[in-house]
Structure formats: C-alpha cells, structure tokens
Design a protein around this motif. Structure first.
Motif, PDB file in Angstrom:
ATOM      1  N   ASP A  88       1.050  -1.261  -0.207  1.00 48.50           N
ATOM      2  CA  ASP A  88       0.012  -0.111   0.048  1.00 48.50           C
ATOM      3  C   ASP A  88       1.024   1.009  -0.063  1.00 48.50           C
ATOM      4  N   ALA A  89       0.357   2.442   0.205  1.00 43.38           N
ATOM      5  CA  ALA A  89       1.074   3.558   0.314  1.00 43.38           C
ATOM      6  C   ALA A  89       2.366   3.722   1.260  1.00 43.38           C
ATOM      7  N   TYR A  90       2.033   2.848   2.330  1.00 44.48           N
ATOM      8  CA  TYR A  90       3.032   2.873   3.460  1.00 44.48           C
ATOM      9  C   TYR A  90       4.160   2.012   3.641  1.00 44.48           C
ATOM     10  N   GLY A  91       4.038   0.847   2.788  1.00 44.10           N
ATOM     11  CA  GLY A  91       4.815  -0.315   2.897  1.00 44.10           C
ATOM     12  C   GLY A  91       4.368  -1.336   2.142  1.00 44.10           C
ATOM     13  N   ALA A  92       5.024  -2.318   1.894  1.00 44.43           N
ATOM     14  CA  ALA A  92       5.072  -3.530   1.033  1.00 44.43           C
ATOM     15  C   ALA A  92       5.693  -4.747   1.632  1.00 44.43           C
ATOM     16  N   GLU A  93       5.449  -6.020   1.045  1.00 42.77           N
ATOM     17  CA  GLU A  93       6.138  -7.117   1.459  1.00 42.77           C
ATOM     18  C   GLU A  93       6.357  -8.237   0.327  1.00 42.77           C
ATOM     19  N   ILE A  94       7.603  -8.717   0.027  1.00 42.51           N
ATOM     20  CA  ILE A  94       7.623  -9.486  -1.019  1.00 42.51           C
ATOM     21  C   ILE A  94       7.252 -11.014  -0.752  1.00 42.51           C
ATOM     22  N   ILE A  95       6.254 -11.394  -1.294  1.00 42.58           N
ATOM     23  CA  ILE A  95       5.604 -12.841  -0.967  1.00 42.58           C
ATOM     24  C   ILE A  95       6.184 -13.633  -1.929  1.00 42.58           C
ATOM     25  N   ARG A  96       6.544 -13.413  -3.163  1.00 47.50           N
ATOM     26  CA  ARG A  96       7.117 -14.436  -4.060  1.00 47.50           C
ATOM     27  C   ARG A  96       8.414 -13.590  -4.566  1.00 47.50           C
ATOM     28  N   MET A  97       9.423 -14.384  -4.389  1.00 43.62           N
ATOM     29  CA  MET A  97      10.634 -13.932  -5.245  1.00 43.62           C
ATOM     30  C   MET A  97      10.618 -14.853  -6.408  1.00 43.62           C
ATOM     31  N   PRO A  98      11.103 -13.927  -7.683  1.00 48.20           N
ATOM     32  CA  PRO A  98      11.197 -14.780  -8.908  1.00 48.20           C
ATOM     33  C   PRO A  98      12.517 -15.087  -9.185  1.00 48.20           C
ATOM     34  N   ASP A  99      12.692 -16.000 -10.142  1.00 52.33           N
ATOM     35  CA  ASP A  99      14.195 -16.387 -10.362  1.00 52.33           C
ATOM     36  C   ASP A  99      14.945 -15.281 -11.029  1.00 52.33           C
ATOM     37  N   GLU A 100      16.307 -15.464 -10.767  1.00 47.83           N
ATOM     38  CA  GLU A 100      17.021 -14.609 -11.401  1.00 47.83           C
ATOM     39  C   GLU A 100      17.419 -14.848 -12.691  1.00 47.83           C
ATOM     40  N   THR A 101      17.238 -13.909 -13.722  1.00 52.16           N
ATOM     41  CA  THR A 101      17.789 -13.840 -15.063  1.00 52.16           C
ATOM     42  C   THR A 101      18.681 -12.693 -15.036  1.00 52.16           C
ATOM     43  N   LYS A 102      19.998 -12.865 -15.094  1.00 50.46           N
ATOM     44  CA  LYS A 102      21.081 -11.994 -15.166  1.00 50.46           C
ATOM     45  C   LYS A 102      21.071 -11.274 -16.402  1.00 50.46           C
ATOM     46  N   LEU A 103      21.065 -10.022 -16.474  1.00 50.73           N
ATOM     47  CA  LEU A 103      21.357  -9.134 -17.553  1.00 50.73           C
ATOM     48  C   LEU A 103      22.756  -9.335 -18.269  1.00 50.73           C
ATOM     49  N   ALA A 104      22.830  -9.175 -19.368  1.00 49.60           N
ATOM     50  CA  ALA A 104      24.000  -9.126 -20.020  1.00 49.60           C
ATOM     51  C   ALA A 104      24.853  -7.966 -19.695  1.00 49.60           C
ATOM     52  N   PRO A 105      25.937  -7.917 -19.502  1.00 49.97           N
ATOM     53  CA  PRO A 105      26.977  -6.726 -19.084  1.00 49.97           C
ATOM     54  C   PRO A 105      26.595  -5.407 -19.798  1.00 49.97           C
ATOM     55  N   ALA A 106      26.617  -5.305 -21.222  1.00 50.65           N
ATOM     56  CA  ALA A 106      26.225  -4.097 -22.002  1.00 50.65           C
ATOM     57  C   ALA A 106      24.771  -3.783 -21.627  1.00 50.65           C
ATOM     58  N   ARG A 107      23.858  -4.572 -21.383  1.00 46.75           N
ATOM     59  CA  ARG A 107      22.665  -4.127 -21.343  1.00 46.75           C
ATOM     60  C   ARG A 107      22.433  -3.558 -19.888  1.00 46.75           C
ATOM     61  N   ARG A 108      23.145  -4.275 -18.892  1.00 48.22           N
ATOM     62  CA  ARG A 108      23.341  -3.626 -17.406  1.00 48.22           C
ATOM     63  C   ARG A 108      23.979  -2.106 -17.521  1.00 48.22           C
ATOM     64  N   LYS A 109      24.882  -2.070 -18.081  1.00 44.96           N
ATOM     65  CA  LYS A 109      25.561  -0.690 -18.130  1.00 44.96           C
ATOM     66  C   LYS A 109      24.547   0.261 -18.832  1.00 44.96           C
ATOM     67  N   VAL A 110      23.815   0.123 -20.031  1.00 46.55           N
ATOM     68  CA  VAL A 110      23.155   0.925 -20.310  1.00 46.55           C
ATOM     69  C   VAL A 110      21.877   1.266 -19.437  1.00 46.55           C
ATOM     70  N   ILE A 111      21.383   0.232 -18.879  1.00 49.17           N
ATOM     71  CA  ILE A 111      19.946   0.526 -17.849  1.00 49.17           C
ATOM     72  C   ILE A 111      20.570   1.637 -16.686  1.00 49.17           C
ATOM     73  N   ILE A 112      21.807   1.010 -16.341  1.00 46.01           N
ATOM     74  CA  ILE A 112      22.266   1.815 -14.983  1.00 46.01           C
ATOM     75  C   ILE A 112      22.700   3.486 -15.413  1.00 46.01           C
ATOM     76  N   GLN A 113      23.003   3.574 -16.654  1.00 48.78           N
ATOM     77  CA  GLN A 113      23.092   4.910 -16.972  1.00 48.78           C
ATOM     78  C   GLN A 113      21.781   5.481 -16.930  1.00 48.78           C
ATOM     79  N   LYS A 114      20.898   4.989 -17.793  1.00 51.33           N
ATOM     80  CA  LYS A 114      19.579   5.450 -17.670  1.00 51.33           C
ATOM     81  C   LYS A 114      18.954   5.837 -16.387  1.00 51.33           C
TER      82      LYS A 114
END
Length: 153
Positions: free
Chosen positions: A108-134
């Motif tokens: 809600d507006a005051y907080g949250a809780e992670i109920i289900r953690m999805p599997d991790e799909t690592k970004l490619a290093p070049a894509r990670r660099k682009v999105i971190i800059q954005k």
C-alpha cells in the motif's frame, strides 16, 4: 486548524503511484534505490525500477485492479531490462491472475512485503551498463527538477 486547501500530498496520487511509494519504501529498507516511471526504451515505461546494493536491477509493475492488469500488453518487454521482475498489488487484488514465474509484492502507500521471489535472469553486461546509466540520468533529472521546477528538460 486545517484549511480546505491544505491536503495530504498522497491525495493527488493515483492507486498505482501509491503502490509504487510503498514498494520504494520497502525496498529502501534492503538498500535499494528506486525511481518511478523510467523509460528503458522507446514506447516503454516501467512503474518502478530498483537498483540494489550489489548492482541488481529489479522492475516492479504496480497494478491497482483487474482491468489495469488485463489492459497491460507491454509488460513482457520489461523482462529484458531486469534481473528480476515483480508485480506489486494491494491486498484485495486477485493474485491468481498474475503469472507464477513473476515475483509478487503486496503493498500500500506506506509499505510492502515481497510474497514471491522470482528466479533471477542476469542481464548481459552491456545491457546492465545501459540501464544503470539511464537510471542515473533519470534520477539526476528528477532531483534537478525538484530543485529547479522552471527548468526545461
């Protein structure tokens, strides 16, 4: 005594924005920095992008109703911009509509809780660099706009 023109800043926010606020508060407690409404590529706008303390990138889409979810045709395009993808909904949302492979956050507006953690799909290093800059440019422009509202972006 409060005057009629004095309102809570939350009163102007839409339901999805209220969810985004609670999600950002919760993720901040884990060392994440969050920005809202980031555009990873043309025609896309994620509700919340979170950058974690180890450089992990999460995308969180906030849905306030069944109609809001069923009308979203772009969400699968966001998967290529994140290590993990989550839906954030309130406690009354019919969560059986949401894909099981996605993460789930209830909030809600005051907080949250992670109920289900999805599997991790690592970004490619070049894509990670682009999105971190954005992410960095988006955050800096938001901060600058707060300090100088008349500035043209």
């Amino acid at each position: 005594m409060l005057h009629d023109d004095v309102r809570s800043p939350l009163a102007a926010l839409q339901p999805g924005q209220l969810l985004a606020r609670g999600v950002a508060r919760h993720l901040a407690s884990y060392g994440f920095a969050c920005v809202e409404e980031l555009v990873p590529s043309r025609g896309m706008r994620v509700d919340v992008m979170a950058l974690g303390p180890k450089g992990e990138i999460w995308v969180i889409e906030c849905k306030s109703s069944r109609a809001d979810f069923t009308s979203d045709a772009k969400w699968q395009g966001y998967l290529e911009w994140a290590d993990r993808f989550f839906w954030a909904v309130d406690e009354h949302f019919p969560t059986d509509l949401l894909p099981d492979e996605s993460g789930l956050i209830i909030g809600d507006a005051y907080g949250a809780e992670i109920i289900r953690m999805p599997d991790e799909t690592k970004l490619a290093p070049a894509r990670r660099k682009v999105i971190i800059q954005k992410f960095a440019v988006h955050a800096a422009r938001r901060l600058h706009a707060l300090r100088d509202p008349e500035m043209l972006l």
